[in-house]
Design an enzyme around this catalytic site. Structure first.
Site, short mmCIF file in Angstrom:
data_model
loop_
_atom_site.label_atom_id
_atom_site.label_comp_id
_atom_site.label_asym_id
_atom_site.label_seq_id
_atom_site.Cartn_x
_atom_site.Cartn_y
_atom_site.Cartn_z
N ASP A 47 0.71 -1.00 -0.18
CA ASP A 47 -0.04 0.19 0.02
C ASP A 47 0.77 1.33 0.07
O ASP A 47 2.06 1.26 0.38
CB ASP A 47 -0.87 -0.04 1.45
CG ASP A 47 -2.24 0.85 0.91
OD1 ASP A 47 -2.09 2.10 0.88
OD2 ASP A 47 -3.25 0.04 1.20
N ASN A 76 1.27 -3.68 -13.69
CA ASN A 76 2.12 -4.13 -12.66
C ASN A 76 1.85 -5.17 -12.07
O ASN A 76 2.62 -6.40 -11.80
CB ASN A 76 2.62 -3.06 -11.83
CG ASN A 76 3.37 -1.92 -12.61
OD1 ASN A 76 4.10 -2.09 -13.58
ND2 ASN A 76 3.24 -0.75 -12.33
N THR A 91 -4.93 6.66 0.47
CA THR A 91 -6.25 6.94 1.12
C THR A 91 -6.68 5.92 2.19
O THR A 91 -7.57 5.89 2.98
CB THR A 91 -7.54 6.71 0.05
OG1 THR A 91 -7.38 5.37 -0.53
CG2 THR A 91 -7.20 7.57 -1.05
N GLY A 92 -5.90 5.09 2.31
CA GLY A 92 -5.87 3.94 3.36
C GLY A 92 -5.06 4.41 4.80
O GLY A 92 -4.36 5.54 4.69
N VAL A 151 1.48 1.15 -6.64
CA VAL A 151 1.45 0.02 -7.54
C VAL A 151 1.73 0.51 -9.16
O VAL A 151 1.55 -0.06 -10.09
CB VAL A 151 -0.15 -0.69 -7.60
CG1 VAL A 151 -0.27 -1.35 -6.37
CG2 VAL A 151 -1.21 0.71 -7.84
N TYR A 206 -12.20 7.33 -12.50
CA TYR A 206 -12.34 6.10 -11.90
C TYR A 206 -12.87 4.95 -12.82
O TYR A 206 -12.38 3.76 -13.02
CB TYR A 206 -13.09 6.36 -10.72
CG TYR A 206 -13.34 5.23 -9.68
CD1 TYR A 206 -12.46 4.58 -8.95
CD2 TYR A 206 -14.53 4.74 -9.74
CE1 TYR A 206 -12.79 3.52 -8.38
CE2 TYR A 206 -14.79 3.55 -8.82
CZ TYR A 206 -13.86 2.91 -8.06
OH TYR A 206 -14.27 2.25 -7.11
#
Ligand code: NAD
Ligand code: UDP
Length: 340
Positions: free
Chosen positions: A53, A119, A57-58, A79, A165
């Site tokens: 991560d 990836n 946003t986490g 990522v 998105y």
């Protein structure tokens, strides 16, 4: 190229086949709302888990309680950059998910979904991992058919503010199926419909977290538009169970598969239910509608029922009550801290 090889002894892993114990499960976006629940459930099942991560946003707090587990590892990585991690199974959950989050950096959102898919698939190509993609009901855009069946190709405005998105997720689905056809990668594409529960951020901006936090603070519940738009809300535990079943399904089961709760309601009705559940003194107010807001959304889950034997088991009132408890605790902590 980022490489990661966990170096702990594997002897503590019991009750799972050795091959599985030796090769961890990789969860991209494991520090997020859904990803952290997934990491937790995988650990409970005896897996070794790598949470990859960039914590955009986490939050690390989502996985703090897992940090002491020797089968759990965190790799801070984006990522959009290549990575090389030997896992037997990869869940790609790395992407901003709330509309305010994904619209804050639209180019970054699109690239996270496209480059993140490339990836992740390239990593799986080297290791032979099964790859599970968290796609979304947003691939249906503002649907003209309801409920939405997987065969529906959708109605997306690719140049609107949600396009980064929606088209990112649609391109990722294309990449998954092209890698499958071209390189024989074992893929699974799950389309998630609005999911809620503990560990959503207070300021995440999605409707369930907004309404609950507003209700607990006795602040106005803010409906965007007339409130007649519909959504179908799934509790997080049900959703994660669906993904676990999907990941264990045979290699012929690629999806796309809708995963969500088919109980549909208006946003207005949701506001009333949350206000009642919290005994709040909040008013319900209307703000301007947001651009390209889908008018209706409800999953057809017949494929998930037939192929995974899955359907949601947790009703809205039960799920909301658990989520209200979570935010109540969080607010008690933060608001106490603000006073101090
Ligand atoms: P979230 O924002 O809580 O989690 C996303 C995680 O991905 C975060 O931890 C974030 O830091 C991480 N991330 C974002 N960009 C990254 C990058 N470039 N590199 C590495 N990590 C990155 O959101 P969520 O609700 O847990 O959503 C998880 C996944 O499920 C997302 O892919 C989202 O599109 C999908 N999804 C969620 C829902 C829902 O209702 N919760 C609905 C449809 C699809
Ligand atoms: N919404 C709302 N008030 C809020 C947040 C969201 O009325 O404070 C509406 C939003 O316009 C949409 C629905 O609730 O119609 C679901 O929004 P959310 O951001 O949770 O998810 P998505 O639009 O991605 O389904």
């Amino acid at each position: 190229m980022r490489s990661f090889v966990p170096n702990e002894s594997f002897s503590e892993v019991s009750g799972v086949p050795v091959a599985q114990a030796l090769r961890p499960v990789l969860v991209n976006g494991g520090g997020g709302f859904l990803g952290s629940h997934l990491c937790e459930r995988l650990l409970q099942r005896g897996h070794r888990v790598i949470c990859l991560d960039n914590f955009s946003t986490g939050r690390r707090a989502n996985v703090d309680h897992l940090a002491s587990n020797t089968r759990f590892h965190i790799v801070e990585h984006d990522v959009r950059q290549p990575f090389d991690i030997d896992a037997s199974l990869i869940f790609n959950f790395a992407s901003p998910a709330s509309p305010p989050d994904y619209q804050r950096d639209p180019v970054g959102t699109l690239l996270t979904n496209v480059l993140g898919a490339v990836n992740t698939l390239d990593c799986a190509r080297k290791t032979g991992a099964i790859v599970v993609q968290s796609s979304t009901s947003e691939v249906y855009g503002d649907p003209i058919h309801s409920p939405q069946h997987e065969s529906y190709c959708g109605n997306v405005n690719q140049i609107g503010p949600r396009g980064c998105y929606d088209e990112g997720k649609r391109s990722a689905e294309t990449l998954f199926f092209d890698y499958h056809r071209t390189y024989g990668i074992d893929i699974k594409v799950g389309r998630i419909f609005n999911t809620y529960g503990p560990r959503m951020r207070l300021d995440d901006g999605r409707v369930v977290s907004n309404f609950i936090v507003q209700a607990l603070r006795n602040a106005d519940l803010t409906i965007y538009g007339d409130g007649q738009q519909t959504r179908s809300f799934c509790y997080v535990d049900d959703l994660i169970e669906g993904f676990l079943r999907f990941s264990a399904a045979g290699s012929a089961c690629n999806g796309p598969i809708n995963l969500g709760n088919p109980t549909e309601m208006t946003v207005r009705r949701l506001a009333e239910i949350i206000r009642d559940l919290t005994n709040s003194r909040s008013r319900i107010v209307h703000l301007p509608a947001v651009t390209d807001d889908p008018r209706q959304r409800r999953p057809d889950i017949s494929r998930a029922m037939a192929e995974l034997g899955w359907q949601p088991l947790i009703g809205l009132e039960t799920g909301l009550a658990r989520t209200v408890d979570y935010f109540d605790g969080l607010l008690a902590g933060t608001e106490k801290a603000e006073v101090v």
